[in-house]
Design a protein around this motif. Structure first.
Motif, PDB file in Angstrom:
ATOM      1  N   ASP A  15      -2.338 -38.592  -7.365  1.00 38.59           N
ATOM      2  CA  ASP A  15      -2.297 -37.132  -7.386  1.00 38.59           C
ATOM      3  C   ASP A  15      -3.420 -36.612  -6.493  1.00 38.59           C
ATOM      4  OD1 ASP A  15      -2.962 -34.379  -8.242  1.00 38.59           O
ATOM      5  OD2 ASP A  15      -1.385 -34.693  -9.712  1.00 38.59           O
ATOM      6  N   TRP A  43      -6.233 -34.848  -8.323  1.00 38.50           N
ATOM      7  CA  TRP A  43      -7.103 -35.814  -8.998  1.00 38.50           C
ATOM      8  C   TRP A  43      -8.079 -36.431  -8.014  1.00 38.50           C
ATOM      9  CZ3 TRP A  43      -7.331 -41.070  -7.884  1.00 38.50           C
ATOM     10  CH2 TRP A  43      -8.082 -41.855  -8.768  1.00 38.50           C
ATOM     11  N   GLY A  88      -8.950 -27.993 -12.361  1.00 38.36           N
ATOM     12  CA  GLY A  88      -9.093 -29.437 -12.411  1.00 38.36           C
ATOM     13  C   GLY A  88     -10.521 -29.899 -12.619  1.00 38.36           C
ATOM     14  N   THR A  94      -5.984 -33.468 -14.556  1.00 38.94           N
ATOM     15  CA  THR A  94      -4.651 -32.901 -14.318  1.00 38.94           C
ATOM     16  C   THR A  94      -4.095 -32.072 -15.469  1.00 38.94           C
ATOM     17  OG1 THR A  94      -3.626 -34.958 -15.106  1.00 38.94           O
ATOM     18  CG2 THR A  94      -4.082 -34.774 -12.740  1.00 38.94           C
TER      19      THR A  94
END
Length: 440
Positions: free
Chosen positions: A365, A368, A179, A432
């Protein structure tokens, strides 16, 4: 004593201890002990001790931290970046701002092999600071680009910050590495773009340089390729095995440390004194991080059991803001904390408060959020009065470079970090997409 009162008292003691100049680890631990007695619940200290030794220090993932630190120390001793920087500096000598661009690109490579801010800034400072000043670069740009680029190591994998974040969240190290990869590289390219723009608008601040002893370009390209191969193989080996699921973070860190030692030996830079220094510095860095982990665990444990954590979370929930506004407030709190605490303390103090609230938000998320927070934490090294990058640079900068030059130099890069946060907020796929492609 109620939870709200405990929260006020413990954070007050924390601020007081830090303002008195005591080390963060001991301030956190001492505040935990005082908080337990003030709340009239000294028995909670036994529970906290059991958690420290039976849970936190028994965390297998944390073994990766000293191993990655050791890998970074070996690479620093190998001098692998010296000739890379020299060849890249000469190749870009006829480009305005070429020296500063070389600093950014080498720092991105260093970030993917070290993950230690002090090592990256010191190495780049020693190699680039004086040459840039001698060739007429503005002190603000020189110090700013070295400090900001050197901080990329806590964002671009393998990062010990991401490892610690993974150990205190439901996320895996591989997910966090994947990520943070794209945002970290884009942030480095933003730095390069700012340097190029400034060089175009203000050539007096970033001139082009044509050295007299310019070797043939073909020779420089060969030198660059030759010197870049070992660290690139190391990067692909570690991250490739991790992201492909072949190795865990701990296994990859052990492989990385062993390969880094092989690089040192192959380059003829191995010595017993250097080996001893690498082990000593690894021990000091790892002990510092783990002392803070222990202190923060004690603090959050007492804070939780005495009701302070629940009260703080209820206050945040009670703000009744839109989701995006509440997330902005959280990031602003992290930014402000970065001016007074290092990233370790911020992560360990904020995660128990923020993560449960974020997990209740169906539209957010968690991966995130954590990566966005890691981007904001870049500023913790650059914001005065306690920005560590400023101290590292001040220690190696010549006397003619003023401290105000260093502070002014990092301000545009703090602005670029904020821009990166906005970009990640508007385009969550930057975080993501890669983890979803690899793991979901």
């Amino acid at each position: 004593m109620g939870g709200e009162s405990i929260a006020i008292v413990m954070f007050g003691l924390l601020v007081l201890g830090l303002m008195m100049g005591h080390p963060l680890a001991f301030v956190l631990g001492g505040t935990a002990v005082l908080g337990a007695f003030i709340a009239g619940k000294p028995m909670v200290l036994g529970i906290v001790i059991n958690r420290i030794f039976g849970d936190v220090l028994d965390n297998y993932t944390l073994i990766a931290i000293p191993l990655f630190v050791l890998m970074a120390q070996f690479l620093s001793n190998s001098g692998v970046t010296d000739k890379m920087f020299e060849s890249l500096r000469l190749l870009m000598s006829n480009v305005r701002g070429g020296l500063a661009l070389a600093v950014v690109f080498i720092s991105i490579l260093l970030a993917a092999t070290t993950g230690i801010i002090g090592a990256s800034i010191t190495v780049m400072g020693v190699m680039a600071l004086r040459p840039m000043l001698q060739y007429g670069y503005a002190p603000t740009l020189t110090t700013g680009v070295i400090a900001a680029s050197g901080c990329l190591g806590i964002l671009i994998p393998p990062s010990i910050m991401l490892i610690l974040m993974a150990s205190y969240s439901p996320l895996s190290v591989g997910e966090l590495f994947a990520g943070a990869m794209i945002p970290g590289v884009i942030l480095g390219l933003l730095y390069a773009g700012w340097v190029a723009l400034l060089a175009a608008l203000r050539p007096d601040m970033a001139p082009s340089v044509m050295p007299d002893d310019m070797p043939p370009r073909r020779e420089l390209y060969l030198m660059l390729m030759k010197e870049a191969v070992p660290p690139l193989l190391l990067i692909f080996g570690i991250l490739g095995s991790l992201l492909a699921g072949i190795a865990t973070a701990t296994e990859a860190s052990a492989i990385g440390a062993a390969l880094a030692l092989v690089i040192v030996i192959a380059r003829g830079r191995f010595s017993l004194s250097g080996f001893y220094d690498a082990l000593r510095e690894t021990g000091k860095t790892s002990a510092m991080i783990l002392f803070i982990v222990v202190g923060a665990t004690a603090f959050t444990g007492v804070f939780n059991i005495t009701g302070g954590l629940r009260a703080t979370q209820e206050i945040i929930r009670g703000l009744e803001m839109e989701t995006w506004m509440l997330l902005t407030v959280m990031m602003f709190i992290v930014f402000i904390l970065g001016a007074f605490l290092d990233w370790t303390g911020i992560v360990l103090l904020s995660f128990p408060i923020f993560l449960p609230i974020v997990q209740e938000m169906p539209s957010v998320d968690l991966l995130w959020f954590v990566v966005l927070m890691s981007i904001v934490l870049q500023t913790s090294f650059l914001t005065p009065p306690f920005g560590y990058a400023l101290f590292y640079l001040r220690a190696i900068a010549p006397k003619e470079v003023k401290t105000t030059d260093i502070i002014k130099g990092v301000l545009p890069f703090i602005g670029l970090i904020v821009m990166m946060c906005v970009a990640v907020a508007l385009f969550p796929g930057l975080v993501t997409w890669l983890p979803a492609t690899l793991y979901r």
